[in-house]
Design a protein around this motif. Sequence first.
Motif, PDB file in Angstrom:
ATOM      1  N   THR A  81      -5.045   1.473   8.904  1.00  0.00           N
ATOM      2  CA  THR A  81      -5.435   1.006   7.378  1.00  0.00           C
ATOM      3  C   THR A  81      -3.885   2.111   6.694  1.00  0.00           C
ATOM      4  OG1 THR A  81      -7.138  -0.520   7.650  1.00  0.00           O
ATOM      5  CG2 THR A  81      -6.090   0.973   5.286  1.00  0.00           C
ATOM      6  N   LEU A  82      -4.987   3.428   7.023  1.00  0.00           N
ATOM      7  CA  LEU A  82      -4.541   4.396   7.006  1.00  0.00           C
ATOM      8  C   LEU A  82      -2.746   4.900   6.720  1.00  0.00           C
ATOM      9  CD1 LEU A  82      -3.711   7.054   4.632  1.00  0.00           C
ATOM     10  CD2 LEU A  82      -4.710   8.200   6.729  1.00  0.00           C
ATOM     11  N   MET A  83      -2.561   4.174   8.690  1.00  0.00           N
ATOM     12  CA  MET A  83      -1.126   4.371   9.176  1.00  0.00           C
ATOM     13  C   MET A  83      -0.193   3.524   8.048  1.00  0.00           C
ATOM     14  SD  MET A  83      -0.866   5.123  12.891  1.00  0.00           S
ATOM     15  CE  MET A  83      -0.553   3.129  13.229  1.00  0.00           C
ATOM     16  N   GLY A  84      -0.970   2.565   7.741  1.00  0.00           N
ATOM     17  CA  GLY A  84       0.219   0.899   6.746  1.00  0.00           C
ATOM     18  C   GLY A  84       0.039   1.231   5.165  1.00  0.00           C
ATOM     19  N   THR A  85      -0.530   1.770   5.251  1.00  0.00           N
ATOM     20  CA  THR A  85      -0.525   2.196   3.580  1.00  0.00           C
ATOM     21  C   THR A  85       0.628   3.661   3.701  1.00  0.00           C
ATOM     22  OG1 THR A  85      -2.416   3.840   3.750  1.00  0.00           O
ATOM     23  CG2 THR A  85      -1.985   2.256   2.725  1.00  0.00           C
TER      24      THR A  85
END
Length: 123
Positions: A81-85
């Motif tokens: 999720t952090l990579m996507g955001t």
Amino acid sequence: MAKPLNVLRLGDEAAQGRGVSVVKMRTFLLFLSVSLSAAGVAVCGPVGYIAFIAPHLARRIMGTSNAFVILPLSGLIGSCTLMGTDLSARMLFYPQELPVGLFTVMFGGLLLLFFLNKRRKST
């Protein structure tokens, strides 16, 4: 810490009966979680909403509250999720980069409100 966490879910009396010092374990886990959260925020900034949302998403995906399953999966979900955001913060307004904290707060805040609203309706 997954084993003591699973035992603590049984209740205070059952955990004490199984040899877990409930007060010491809760104090230690509180200190550990606050310290790790503080270190993460100090290094990365306000990306803490991902840490709030990842365990809830892992519980919903797996349909269990077993800490042996939830802890690794929530780490994987949080990192993805952090990579996507971060990717969306860099690419949505291409010549300009927005802070990733803005996107994590928007994403995590919306999901947190969704989960809280769903929980309120179910009670």
